[in-house]
Design an enzyme around this catalytic site. Structure first.
Site, PDB file in Angstrom:
ATOM      1  N   CYS A  17       1.179  -1.051   0.261  1.00 21.63           N
ATOM      2  CA  CYS A  17       0.087  -0.376   0.374  1.00 21.63           C
ATOM      3  C   CYS A  17       0.835   1.800   0.015  1.00 21.63           C
ATOM      4  CB  CYS A  17      -0.912  -0.001   1.243  1.00 21.63           C
ATOM      5  SG  CYS A  17      -1.841   1.412   1.383  1.00 21.63           S
TER       6      CYS A  17
ATOM      7  N   CYS B 216      -0.619   4.171   2.041  1.00 21.92           N
ATOM      8  CA  CYS B 216      -0.362   4.189   3.397  1.00 21.92           C
ATOM      9  C   CYS B 216       0.429   4.704   3.971  1.00 21.92           C
ATOM     10  CB  CYS B 216      -0.905   2.653   3.498  1.00 21.92           C
ATOM     11  SG  CYS B 216      -2.397   1.788   3.236  1.00 21.92           S
ATOM     12  N   ASP B 217       1.885   3.774   2.609  1.00 25.51           N
ATOM     13  CA  ASP B 217       3.410   4.206   3.724  1.00 25.51           C
ATOM     14  C   ASP B 217       4.419   4.957   2.966  1.00 25.51           C
ATOM     15  OD1 ASP B 217       2.452   1.680   4.921  1.00 25.51           O
ATOM     16  OD2 ASP B 217       2.822   0.272   4.003  1.00 25.51           O
TER      17      ASP B 217
END
Lengths: 318, 213
Positions: free
Chosen positions: A144, A147-148
């Site tokens: 992801c 997200c990261d």
């Protein structure tokens, strides 16, 4: 500053005409149409609102919406469904069994009985199964970028894959990483040409063609590199992160035995949304339908809600 | 100009209408003022009379932290924006309602605890997976005095995130020892945690994925 609102979480169970399992574009579109058809329904969305679409940094090919973050597009879809009267609850389906002329849908916290079911649970990122992939998940291995990405500011990253998702997320990561290597097993990208060209033009990106990831290496702190098999032999690349976009695995666990699945585990469909069991329909990435886009998921969802409506109407009249 | 749009305010009022009890929400902020977190909480408190907002300046310069409920076991560290706004809002709404949304198996697990659980869930505002992990931890903390839970915005607490080797979110760390990557379902997380705690292993870091069958 953006704000995402929480879903409802009644967890009390229900008796309805239609259960829609899933929370991505297919489910949201099915919810919109089910609400407009006046079907008594409930949408069981797990704690990942928006599905895979919400994980996409920027969607540029949804007709009528030139360029929009995936989370925003799915948020708009959800708001539209809510306005139409769609009912949501945050529950993940654990099993489904036939019950009388309908189905018993169990979740972790409740049970729902329904006359029809739309499976729109989408798909999760597939793994490669190479050494180090599991060990360093969350410590340099990621599925992801949305997200990261903040953890890779000024760092080196490797992205594996050559489809739309890999290229889109590589472009997103190139905005924060100091350098990016895309590893692709073929000699051309499968992503749509416009995206592919943008990656090829990216000054901080390079592509390792005809190459595969053989292992993720690291130390106690996390990922330090990857081993690649390239046309010129084994190559080790130093990197701080590895983002994997090598396809998806349909989320069909709870529906195994209820409907026929293909070898990949996707729900086998005919006429786009029909499954092997009458009264059960499937839509979006969870299906065996070949082309998986936000627009096709939304289209599947609309068709599935219409099919459920027609099925219920037929039964009322006969 | 308000931070929340009129559509958001309308939807939030609807959520708040289900609250039966008044909830104390405490914002601890650095000496230079309550900042965006104070503005967000102020707007929320303006949408219902079920929130009692307390602001407490800290003598230290630190990112904001928010505590939901007088017991202090449900905490949010950082600015509640993006997906993390829904985590904080859910904690407030849960606290204003009676009962729990946890499954009977989870209630049994936390009811049988013989050691306290300190849960940290590291998140980012752009992570759609994260609210699931954060809300589960908050609900466990709300349900038992043996559990406390902090949802931590990793970018605003880089030292804490670095100390716990956070390179991906959500990352759940329990008692500084057990860690879980990603948004595990309630059943999977609680089963894995109970097995890991019963295993008697003394490793410094134990990956809960090893205890998923």
């Amino acid at each position: 500053m953006e704000f995402h609102l929480p879903p409802d979480n009644s967890g009390t169970g229900s008796v309805v005409d239609l259960v829609i399992a899933g929370g991505g574009p297919a489910a949201l579109s099915a919810a919109l149409y089910a609400a407009r058809y006046g079907l008594g329904h409930i949408v069981l969305e797990s704690w990942q609102p928006g599905g895979q679409a919400a994980l996409t940094a920027l969607i540029e090919n949804y007709p009528g919406v030139p360029s929009v973050p995936g989370a925003k597009l799915s948020g708009i879809m959800r708001s539209q469904a809510l306005e139409a009267g769609a009912r949501f609850t945050t529950e993940t389906v654990s099993s489904v069994e036939p019950l009388g002329e309908g189905f018993l849908v169990r979740t972790e916290s409740a049970s729902h009985t329904a006359k029809t079911l739309i499976i729109a649970t989408g798909a999760a990122p597939a793994k490669l199964g190479v050494p180090g992939e599991d060990r360093y998940y969350g410590r340099g291995v990621s599925f992801c970028a949305t997200c990261d990405a903040p953890f890779y500011r000024g760092r080196r990253v490797v992205v594996v894959g050559g489809g739309d998702s890999a290229v889109k997320e590589a472009l997103h990561l190139s905005g924060v990483a100091s350098g990016l290597v895309l590893v692709h097993r073929r000699d051309t990208l499968r992503a749509e040409p416009r995206l592919a060209q943008r990656l090829l033009d990216c000054p901080t990106c390079e592509v390792r063609w005809n190459s595969t990831l053989k292992a993720v290496t690291g130390d106690e702190q996390g990922v330090t590199g990857v081993d690649l098999e390239t046309p010129s032999g084994l190559e080790h690349l130093d990197t701080d992160g590895v983002f994997l976009y090598v396809g998806t695995k349909p989320a069909t666990g709870p529906f195994r035995g209820l409907v026929e699945l293909d070898a990949r585990g996707a729900v086998l469909t005919r006429n786009i949304v029909e499954t092997s069991r009458p009264g059960v329909y499937a839509a979006g990435d969870v299906t065996s339908n070949g082309f998986r886009q936000v627009v096709t998921a939304a289209s599947d969802g609309a068709r599935a809600a219409w099919a459920a409506f027609e099925y219920l109407e037929d039964r009322r009249q006969n | 100009m308000p931070l929340l749009s009129e559509d958001d305010r309308k939807a939030i009022r609807q959520h708040f209408s289900t609250m039966e009890n008044t909830v104390e929400v405490t914002l601890t902020h650095s000496p230079d003022g309550p900042g965006d977190s104070g503005a967000i909480l102020g707007e929320l408190a303006g949408l219902t009379d079920r929130i009692r907002l307390v602001t407490a300046p800290s003598p230290e310069t630190a990112p904001p932290s928010i505590s939901v409920g007088e017991h202090g076991r449900v905490r949010f560290m950082g600015t509640p924006s993006g997906y993390e706004f829904s985590t904080l809002l859910t904690a407030i709404i849960d606290a204003g309602r009676s009962g729990t949304k946890l499954s009977p198996a989870t209630i049994e697990f936390i009811g049988g605890l013989r050691e306290e659980l300190n849960i940290m869930v590291f998140v980012t505002p752009t992570c759609p997976h994260c609210p699931g992990a954060g809300v589960l931890a908050h609900r466990m903390a709300a349900a038992s005095p043996m559990v406390s839970a902090s949802v931590i915005e990793a970018q605003e607490y880089p030292d804490l995130a670095g100390a716990h080797r956070v390179m991906g979110v959500p990352r759940t760390v329990v008692n500084e020892r057990y860690h879980a990557e990603g948004n595990m379902s309630e059943t999977v997380l609680v089963t894995a945690l109970s097995r890991a705690m019963a295993s008697g292993r003394a490793d410094a870091f134990i990956n809960l994925s090893e205890f998923i069958s």
